[in-house]
Design a protein around this motif. Sequence first.
Motif, PDB file in Angstrom:
ATOM      1  N   THR A 130       0.835  -1.201   0.000  1.00 36.19           N
ATOM      2  CA  THR A 130       0.000   0.000   0.000  1.00 36.19           C
ATOM      3  C   THR A 130       0.864   1.242   0.000  1.00 36.19           C
ATOM      4  OG1 THR A 130      -1.681   1.239   1.236  1.00 36.19           O
ATOM      5  CG2 THR A 130      -0.148  -0.095   2.524  1.00 36.19           C
ATOM      6  N   PRO A 131       0.405   2.301  -0.655  1.00 38.48           N
ATOM      7  CA  PRO A 131       1.103   3.580  -0.499  1.00 38.48           C
ATOM      8  C   PRO A 131       0.833   4.154   0.891  1.00 38.48           C
ATOM      9  CG  PRO A 131      -0.852   3.854  -1.840  1.00 38.48           C
ATOM     10  CD  PRO A 131      -0.717   2.384  -1.603  1.00 38.48           C
ATOM     11  N   GLU A 132       1.540   5.198   1.240  1.00 37.22           N
ATOM     12  CA  GLU A 132       1.383   5.810   2.559  1.00 37.22           C
ATOM     13  C   GLU A 132       0.356   6.926   2.548  1.00 37.22           C
ATOM     14  OE1 GLU A 132       5.259   6.987   3.772  1.00 37.22           O
ATOM     15  OE2 GLU A 132       5.993   4.933   4.008  1.00 37.22           O
ATOM     16  N   THR A 133      -0.456   6.967   1.529  1.00 36.96           N
ATOM     17  CA  THR A 133      -1.510   7.969   1.411  1.00 36.96           C
ATOM     18  C   THR A 133      -2.867   7.259   1.406  1.00 36.96           C
ATOM     19  OG1 THR A 133      -1.274   7.871  -0.996  1.00 36.96           O
ATOM     20  CG2 THR A 133      -0.069   9.610   0.168  1.00 36.96           C
ATOM     21  N   PRO A 134      -3.941   7.976   1.735  1.00 37.76           N
ATOM     22  CA  PRO A 134      -5.256   7.328   1.803  1.00 37.76           C
ATOM     23  C   PRO A 134      -5.729   6.846   0.429  1.00 37.76           C
ATOM     24  CG  PRO A 134      -5.263   9.446   2.946  1.00 37.76           C
ATOM     25  CD  PRO A 134      -3.998   9.389   2.180  1.00 37.76           C
ATOM     26  N   TRP A 135      -6.421   5.750   0.436  1.00 38.77           N
ATOM     27  CA  TRP A 135      -7.114   5.268  -0.759  1.00 38.77           C
ATOM     28  C   TRP A 135      -8.316   4.447  -0.312  1.00 38.77           C
ATOM     29  CZ3 TRP A 135      -7.213  -0.123  -1.444  1.00 38.77           C
ATOM     30  CH2 TRP A 135      -6.261  -0.857  -0.742  1.00 38.77           C
ATOM     31  N   THR A 136      -9.187   4.154  -1.275  1.00 40.75           N
ATOM     32  CA  THR A 136     -10.458   3.516  -0.961  1.00 40.75           C
ATOM     33  C   THR A 136     -10.477   2.076  -1.456  1.00 40.75           C
ATOM     34  OG1 THR A 136     -11.613   5.625  -1.110  1.00 40.75           O
ATOM     35  CG2 THR A 136     -12.958   3.631  -1.264  1.00 40.75           C
ATOM     36  N   LEU A 137     -10.784   1.168  -0.559  1.00 41.86           N
ATOM     37  CA  LEU A 137     -11.050  -0.225  -0.912  1.00 41.86           C
ATOM     38  C   LEU A 137     -12.564  -0.370  -1.060  1.00 41.86           C
ATOM     39  CD1 LEU A 137     -10.184  -3.193  -1.285  1.00 41.86           C
ATOM     40  CD2 LEU A 137     -10.393  -3.461   1.204  1.00 41.86           C
ATOM     41  N   SER A 138     -13.011  -0.679  -2.263  1.00 45.45           N
ATOM     42  CA  SER A 138     -14.446  -0.785  -2.542  1.00 45.45           C
ATOM     43  C   SER A 138     -14.821  -2.245  -2.720  1.00 45.45           C
ATOM     44  CB  SER A 138     -14.810  -0.005  -3.811  1.00 45.45           C
ATOM     45  OG  SER A 138     -14.568   1.380  -3.639  1.00 45.45           O
ATOM     46  N   LEU A 139     -15.802  -2.675  -1.943  1.00 48.80           N
ATOM     47  CA  LEU A 139     -16.270  -4.055  -1.976  1.00 48.80           C
ATOM     48  C   LEU A 139     -17.702  -4.076  -2.502  1.00 48.80           C
ATOM     49  CD1 LEU A 139     -15.028  -5.167   1.562  1.00 48.80           C
ATOM     50  CD2 LEU A 139     -13.780  -5.259  -0.611  1.00 48.80           C
ATOM     51  N   ARG A 140     -17.948  -4.916  -3.472  1.00 48.74           N
ATOM     52  CA  ARG A 140     -19.305  -5.015  -4.005  1.00 48.74           C
ATOM     53  C   ARG A 140     -20.197  -5.776  -3.025  1.00 48.74           C
ATOM     54  NH1 ARG A 140     -22.115  -8.857  -6.949  1.00 48.74           N
ATOM     55  NH2 ARG A 140     -20.218 -10.120  -7.035  1.00 48.74           N
ATOM     56  N   ILE A 141     -21.313  -5.176  -2.669  1.00 49.99           N
ATOM     57  CA  ILE A 141     -22.331  -5.855  -1.882  1.00 49.99           C
ATOM     58  C   ILE A 141     -23.350  -6.394  -2.868  1.00 49.99           C
ATOM     59  CG2 ILE A 141     -24.049  -5.663  -0.060  1.00 49.99           C
ATOM     60  CD1 ILE A 141     -21.128  -5.279   0.856  1.00 49.99           C
ATOM     61  N   PRO A 142     -23.410  -7.706  -3.061  1.00 48.79           N
ATOM     62  CA  PRO A 142     -24.251  -8.259  -4.131  1.00 48.79           C
ATOM     63  C   PRO A 142     -25.715  -7.871  -3.996  1.00 48.79           C
ATOM     64  CG  PRO A 142     -22.748  -9.929  -3.266  1.00 48.79           C
ATOM     65  CD  PRO A 142     -22.656  -8.756  -2.344  1.00 48.79           C
ATOM     66  N   PRO A 198     -21.206   2.532   4.617  1.00 51.88           N
ATOM     67  CA  PRO A 198     -21.150   3.528   3.536  1.00 51.88           C
ATOM     68  C   PRO A 198     -21.301   2.869   2.164  1.00 51.88           C
ATOM     69  CG  PRO A 198     -18.941   3.055   4.342  1.00 51.88           C
ATOM     70  CD  PRO A 198     -19.884   2.268   5.208  1.00 51.88           C
ATOM     71  N   VAL A 199     -22.501   2.358   1.879  1.00 52.19           N
ATOM     72  CA  VAL A 199     -22.780   1.683   0.617  1.00 52.19           C
ATOM     73  C   VAL A 199     -23.470   2.661  -0.323  1.00 52.19           C
ATOM     74  CG1 VAL A 199     -24.003  -0.197  -0.515  1.00 52.19           C
ATOM     75  CG2 VAL A 199     -22.983  -0.562   1.737  1.00 52.19           C
ATOM     76  N   ARG A 200     -22.934   2.780  -1.524  1.00 51.29           N
ATOM     77  CA  ARG A 200     -23.525   3.638  -2.541  1.00 51.29           C
ATOM     78  C   ARG A 200     -23.388   2.963  -3.890  1.00 51.29           C
ATOM     79  NH1 ARG A 200     -20.537   7.488  -1.839  1.00 51.29           N
ATOM     80  NH2 ARG A 200     -19.323   7.711  -3.769  1.00 51.29           N
ATOM     81  N   ASP A 201     -24.502   2.845  -4.596  1.00 47.61           N
ATOM     82  CA  ASP A 201     -24.515   2.206  -5.916  1.00 47.61           C
ATOM     83  C   ASP A 201     -23.968   0.788  -5.874  1.00 47.61           C
ATOM     84  OD1 ASP A 201     -25.515   4.577  -7.013  1.00 47.61           O
ATOM     85  OD2 ASP A 201     -23.501   5.362  -7.371  1.00 47.61           O
ATOM     86  N   GLY A 202     -24.219   0.089  -4.775  1.00 46.62           N
ATOM     87  CA  GLY A 202     -23.773  -1.291  -4.664  1.00 46.62           C
ATOM     88  C   GLY A 202     -22.367  -1.480  -4.144  1.00 46.62           C
ATOM     89  N   TRP A 203     -21.637  -0.402  -3.907  1.00 47.20           N
ATOM     90  CA  TRP A 203     -20.261  -0.484  -3.423  1.00 47.20           C
ATOM     91  C   TRP A 203     -20.182  -0.068  -1.953  1.00 47.20           C
ATOM     92  CZ3 TRP A 203     -16.997  -3.013  -6.319  1.00 47.20           C
ATOM     93  CH2 TRP A 203     -17.086  -2.961  -7.718  1.00 47.20           C
TER      94      TRP A 203
END
Length: 645
Positions: free
Chosen positions: A466-478, A499-504
């Motif tokens: 991982t980099p040392e900066t923030p990033w988003t791990l997005s998991l699909r909720i079926p 924080p689910v939006r558009d299935g993510w």
Amino acid sequence: MPPTRSAARPGTGPVHPTPGARGALRPASATIGGGFWHTRREVNARTSVPQGPDLLESAGNLHNLRLAAGTAEGEFQGAYPFLDTDVYKWLEAAAWRLAGEPAGALAAEVDRIIALVAAAQQPDGYLNTWFQLRGNGERYQDLRWGHELYCAGHLIQAAVAHHRTTGRPELLDVARRFADHIDTVFGTPDSGKPLDGIDGHPEIETALVELYRETGERRYLDLAGYFVDRHGHGLLGGEAYCQDRVPVREATTVEGHAVRQLYLLAAAADLASETADAELRAATERLWQAMAATKTHLTGGLGAHHDEEDFGDPYELPNERAYCETCAAIASVQWSWRMALLTGEARYADLIERTLYNGFLAGVSLDGERWLYVNPLQVRDGHTDPGGDQSARRTRWFRCACCPPNVMRLLASLEHYLASTGPDGLQIHQYVTGEYRADLAGAPVAVRAETDYPWHGTVALTVEETPETPWTLSLRIPQWCGSFRVHDGERTYDGTNAPVRDGWLRLERTWAPGDRVILELALDARLTVADPRVDAVRGCAAIERGPLVYCLEQADHPGGGLDAIVLDTARPLAVKQRPELLGGVTTVLATGHRRELPDDGSWWPYRPAGHTAAPAGGPVELTAIPYYAWANREDGAMRVWLPTS
């Protein structure tokens, strides 16, 4: 002509947008290291793909190439002008395998067949054994049925796959010569080219986009755009069957031959991505929605009619007469993946998952040696099988063998349909045991996954790089998931606070190596009913669990047929692990009754309204197996949708 790339890029899959593409997401690299799909891919790698050359030899495909190359004598073998594509699809499957096995027997077979293809090509780049041997030298005179450009498309896709995995140019050179030849022939009336025409079977369009992506030659992209936009202008008589009734940009629903429609729309999505064409993007979104909402079977299968292999009317979704060609399921996955990359929306990955586990995977036997061309949702008691391509029994090969090598190439390239990356991070579309990798602004991200999905709903994810900066791990909720829980080491989320939006489900933070996320998806067995406009299954229910659709098979219900079964929806469903059954499956147990059906020799099968058949005896335990595993034992009845009254 600029030089082609020479270095192999093992992480590059069938869809590789250029840096300037306008899609929301880009494919990420993934490996499948164990679990459900690892098993299916191993069968493909160790059984299905290796037997390909022998099957192509026995069917005459390779003989025809030798005839065209002038190294053999005899007659053309086979009844169709598109038999070359079976070779090209096998080559593509083998090429994706070469990413992990660059040497050995498979590599030698690939080299041998590539040399044969190259030898069969004519000096000006043209290549089609049917027309070279049987067509009296008349090219492009039968675009509706001749499939010359369809064959070229599959050749190009095989060549791109081979170049991406090996870095070698031999097959790509063949494909480019053919594409260059096509570019001198086809164009609009004001282009100065001799022929304004389209192929009756789209495929060349999306292949040309990928050839542009591989070589940087803009004219291939322009040629793809020409072909897409000339569909629907009556060049082949204006029939929906060959995608010539209405232009893509004006269409309101999918129609005609299902595979042809979906290959064409995959190309439209590619073009929308590469050219930022808002009108094409809107059309693909509109047509995908119409297909998913009104013309898709529960299994993800597509195609209501055996006649012309086409879509029916909205909500016309029969059971025993469902066509659901295996190739249509593959085309659906290919189009939905492009739509997921174009829009970033999870609903496309939802349909990919449903199709992969059900409508697609049913097309190949558990041992990897037998195939289904069509995938019905019911086989009646006393079914008389027509055999051949229409058979509901698995077959070693087909006279029209488009489906088997198509399955091989999707399974061989499956790792490239699992994850993506975007400006904010990594998106996991499909859950497997393995590793997902991406680059975020030049910094590597790697996430390891462990899961027994789809049998169990827990997915354990560990950040490895991982980099040392923030990033988003997005998991699909079926879409099918009724409840879930996620713990990311800091907080626990569920359906009330996630924080689910558009299935993510989006988890944004500064990650560190060793950070873990545990996703728990509830895999309760459930009953599903259809929209009431689906007449064929009104008053019925189907059994599902997680992404899997289930069915009853005669082998599990001795003592009577399945047509008399009525499901008791008041009784709960139970789950039973069966490691000894069908390669190891989770079954769902339900309760039903057998109706006492009249068998009085009457000449008239109908009864007055209000007459109902009485249950025969007590309750019957029903054992439902995953739909993908049906037709792997003795022949017999099968059904997905069960009457409830």
